[in-house]
Design a protein around this motif. Structure first.
Motif, short mmCIF file in Angstrom:
data_model
loop_
_atom_site.label_atom_id
_atom_site.label_comp_id
_atom_site.label_asym_id
_atom_site.label_seq_id
_atom_site.Cartn_x
_atom_site.Cartn_y
_atom_site.Cartn_z
N ASP A 98 32.03 58.75 33.57
CA ASP A 98 33.08 57.82 33.17
C ASP A 98 34.48 58.40 33.32
OD1 ASP A 98 33.16 59.65 31.13
OD2 ASP A 98 32.80 58.23 29.51
N GLY A 99 34.58 59.61 33.87
CA GLY A 99 35.88 60.23 34.09
C GLY A 99 36.34 61.14 32.97
N THR A 100 35.66 61.10 31.83
CA THR A 100 36.03 62.00 30.73
C THR A 100 35.49 63.40 31.02
OG1 THR A 100 34.04 61.47 29.45
CG2 THR A 100 36.01 60.12 29.08
N ARG A 101 36.01 64.36 30.29
CA ARG A 101 35.61 65.75 30.47
C ARG A 101 34.87 66.24 29.23
NH1 ARG A 101 37.99 68.86 34.39
NH2 ARG A 101 39.44 67.78 35.76
N GLY A 134 35.42 68.92 27.61
CA GLY A 134 36.38 69.38 26.61
C GLY A 134 36.85 68.28 25.69
N GLU A 135 37.02 67.09 26.22
CA GLU A 135 37.49 65.96 25.42
C GLU A 135 36.44 65.53 24.39
OE1 GLU A 135 38.69 62.88 28.12
OE2 GLU A 135 39.64 64.34 29.45
N ARG A 136 35.16 65.79 24.70
CA ARG A 136 34.07 65.38 23.80
C ARG A 136 33.91 66.35 22.62
NH1 ARG A 136 30.72 61.23 25.59
NH2 ARG A 136 31.63 60.28 27.47
N LEU A 137 34.69 67.44 22.60
CA LEU A 137 34.59 68.43 21.53
C LEU A 137 35.73 68.34 20.53
CD1 LEU A 137 33.51 71.50 23.70
CD2 LEU A 137 32.05 70.23 22.11
N ARG A 138 36.55 67.33 20.62
CA ARG A 138 37.76 67.27 19.80
C ARG A 138 37.50 66.97 18.33
NH1 ARG A 138 42.09 64.85 24.23
NH2 ARG A 138 42.02 66.76 25.50
N ASN A 139 36.30 66.54 18.00
CA ASN A 139 35.97 66.30 16.60
C ASN A 139 35.44 67.55 15.90
OD1 ASN A 139 33.46 66.54 17.75
ND2 ASN A 139 32.73 64.51 17.17
N GLY A 140 35.36 68.67 16.63
CA GLY A 140 34.93 69.91 16.02
C GLY A 140 33.43 70.05 15.86
N LYS A 141 32.67 69.18 16.52
CA LYS A 141 31.21 69.26 16.46
C LYS A 141 30.65 69.69 17.81
CE LYS A 141 30.64 65.70 12.90
NZ LYS A 141 29.94 64.44 12.54
N GLY A 142 29.42 70.19 17.78
CA GLY A 142 28.76 70.55 19.02
C GLY A 142 28.19 69.32 19.70
N LEU A 143 27.57 69.54 20.88
CA LEU A 143 26.95 68.40 21.56
C LEU A 143 25.84 68.88 22.49
CD1 LEU A 143 27.96 68.15 24.78
CD2 LEU A 143 30.06 67.43 23.70
N LEU A 144 24.91 67.99 22.70
CA LEU A 144 23.87 68.17 23.71
C LEU A 144 24.19 67.24 24.85
CD1 LEU A 144 21.16 69.25 24.75
CD2 LEU A 144 20.01 67.46 23.42
N SER A 197 24.89 61.51 30.34
CA SER A 197 25.80 61.12 31.43
C SER A 197 25.57 62.01 32.64
CB SER A 197 27.25 61.26 30.98
OG SER A 197 28.14 61.04 32.07
N ASP A 198 25.69 61.42 33.80
CA ASP A 198 25.73 62.19 35.03
C ASP A 198 27.10 62.87 35.10
OD1 ASP A 198 25.00 63.28 37.41
OD2 ASP A 198 25.02 61.41 38.56
N ALA A 199 27.25 63.85 35.99
CA ALA A 199 28.52 64.55 36.15
C ALA A 199 28.76 64.81 37.63
CB ALA A 199 28.51 65.86 35.38
#
Length: 510
Positions: free
Chosen positions: A427-430, A432-442, A467-469
């Motif tokens: 979707d064009g997001t990165r 890094g942008e998905r980490l702005r809430n201070g939580k981890g992610l899979l 998501s694909d990348a």
């Protein structure tokens, strides 16, 4: 006293490290009190050219992941011509940094060796003004709701199994935890009973702003002489080093006459100082706390480690401490931290600090005013001009070689323990942008139901993103800690045992 409010965390020191840690803790909705001894955050010396700091890749990644990068980088992106001598374009390749003043250049660096680093808005390095960084972090801490009290320095500390009492001037504050970010002469470190060990100084360094009667009599740039070293940026900004064993540092007032005497001695000129506007001293004293935690008291930044400011590694080291500690302390306070999570802060950051102290000591060894040192510097200069040499120094100076020993993660992929690549998602997001809430992610590139089900068992302690990348680097999925460090990376998600083990290690029981 028992009627006093109890903060989740009290932070001593409102410098960049304390402020960034406050931001991290507020992301987790913890109550945070920051106590700062200085009433005015705008110290004049921070505004001068030697207040410039080189921000390394881990620092820029951290700012990118918390949405701070644009504000920090704003002055550099305003296309203002370079004002610091180390930023001047000496040749087409452009200087990428230096080691004891010996510069390495972009046209010698082989970036193809960094297989798991993707292009990112964060970049690899950037110069920024110390005062500007601090103002950006203070603004963010205020927006997030941290309580900052200036003109109130910590005087004493008492701790129990339940919390910490902090005495500051004539007031007492209570917190469940206390973090000392109060600089190299940390009161928290001394009152908290931490052992501080290292090597004594070889020189007194001076950072001064002066007016010279003969400004053209001193050669600009960094110069090594038979009696020391100096860096001159016209018309009057000077940093100089006098190998006196640190004898003058904080022992006498810094007078115009003394500055003139040292400048003449170090530069070998009869230059006359007509006015002394600003001056401070520093040394190459290199000390580190043997542990970063004592009960409910922790240390970060210069309170945990001090060394020469040469090379500008100290700020990056302290900000890295804050990024590593914040989410671990938050999980501990929430009660969902796995065993040993908070102790992993010291286990991961202490070796990094020790390495930076040795990096600083090695630079001092190349500055000594001796014939053997100049001969050694000539060899380093030749090595840094080679492709492998420039790449090695870039990796170290820019922080690209940082990798934590992750212990029992059960995954041996070379990405584990390193900063996560900034994947560009479909979707064009990165990332890094998905980490702005201070939580981890899979991050699951193949949107497999078993991985989504596995992430759901941790009830939001880390997010699931399918998501694909644009470039997956051959991976099927990756588990990222809140600080952006890869906890697990899989090329095949069929075997989920290592993923579960990593999730348990860093996010606690499902």
């Amino acid at each position: 006293m028992h009627d006093l409010p109890i903060y989740d965390v009290v932070i001593a020191g409102a410098g960049p490290v304390g402020l960034f840690l406050a931001c991290e803790l507020r992301l987790a909705h913890l109550s945070v009190l920051v106590l700062e001894q200085a009433e005015d955050p705008h110290a004049p010396l921070k505004q001068l050219p030697f207040g410039m700091r080189g921000l390394s890749s881990p620092t820029l990644d951290a700012f990118h992941r918390r949405g701070l990068l644009d504000d920090v980088a704003a002055p550099q992106r305003a296309a203002v011509p370079p004002t610091h001598w180390m930023q001047q374009p000496l040749r087409a390749g452009g200087a990428g940094g230096h080691f004891a003043g010996i510069q390495f250049f972009h046209d010698r660096i082989d970036a193809s060796t960094w297989l798991y680093r993707l292009p990112s808005p964060a970049g690899t390095h950037m110069a920024s003004n110390m005062a500007h960084i601090e103002s950006v972090l203070a603004a963010r801490a205020n927006v997030l709701g941290a309580e900052i009290r200036r003109g109130i320095g910590v005087d004493d500390v008492e701790q129990s199994d339940a919390g910490v009492s902090v005495r500051a001037r004539d007031q007492t504050f209570r917190g469940r935890w206390l973090v000392g970010c109060d600089g190299g002469r940390s009161t928290v470190r001394k009152a908290g009973g931490f052992e501080f060990v290292g090597t004594e100084p070889e020189f007194t360094g001076y950072s001064v702003e002066v007016e010279l009667a003969q400004p053209h009599a001193v050669v600009p740039g960094r110069q090594y002489t038979p009696t020391g070293m100096f860096t001159y940026q016209p018309p009057g900004t000077i940093a100089m080093v006098d190998f006196d064993g640190g004898a003058f540092h904080r022992t006498q007032p810094i007078t115009l006459e003394h500055v003139q005497r040292v400048l003449r001695h170090v530069s070998g000129t009869a230059v006359t100082v007509t006015a002394l506007k600003q001056a401070t001293t520093w040394t190459d004293r290199a000390f580190q706390a043997t542990t970063y935690r004592n009960g409910r008291v922790l240390l970060a930044g210069d309170a945990a480690h001090i060394h020469s400011p040469l090379g500008g590694q100290g700020l990056n080291l302290g900000l890295g401490d804050a990024m590593n500690l914040g989410w671990k302390l938050a999980a501990t306070l929430r009660g969902d931290a796995p065993d040993g999570l908070l102790d992993s802060y010291g286990a991961e950051r202490h070796p990094v600090g020790a390495q930076i102290l040795d990096w600083s000591r090695a630079q001092v060894a190349l500055m000594r005013p001796s014939h053997s040192t100049r001969a050694l510097a000539a060899i380093i200069r030749d090595l840094i001009e080679t492709r492998d040499g420039a790449t090695y120094f870039a990796e170290r100076v820019w922080g690209l070689s940082l990798r934590y020993e992750m212990g029992g993660s059960g995954c041996e992929h070379p990405l584990v323990g390193r900063s996560a690549p900034d994947f560009v998602l479909a979707d064009g997001t990165r990332l890094g942008e998905r980490l702005r809430n201070g939580k981890g992610l899979l991050l699951d590139f193949d949107a497999r139901a078993p991985l989504q089900a596995l992430a759901g068992r941790w009830h939001g302690r880390f997010a699931y993103v399918a998501s694909d990348a644009h470039n997956k680097l051959g991976l099927a999925a990756v588990l990222v800690r809140p600080d952006g460090i890869v906890a697990w990376a899989g090329v095949d998600t069929a075997d989920q045992a290592a993923l579960k083990q990593a999730a348990l290690q860093w996010f606690g029981a499902a």
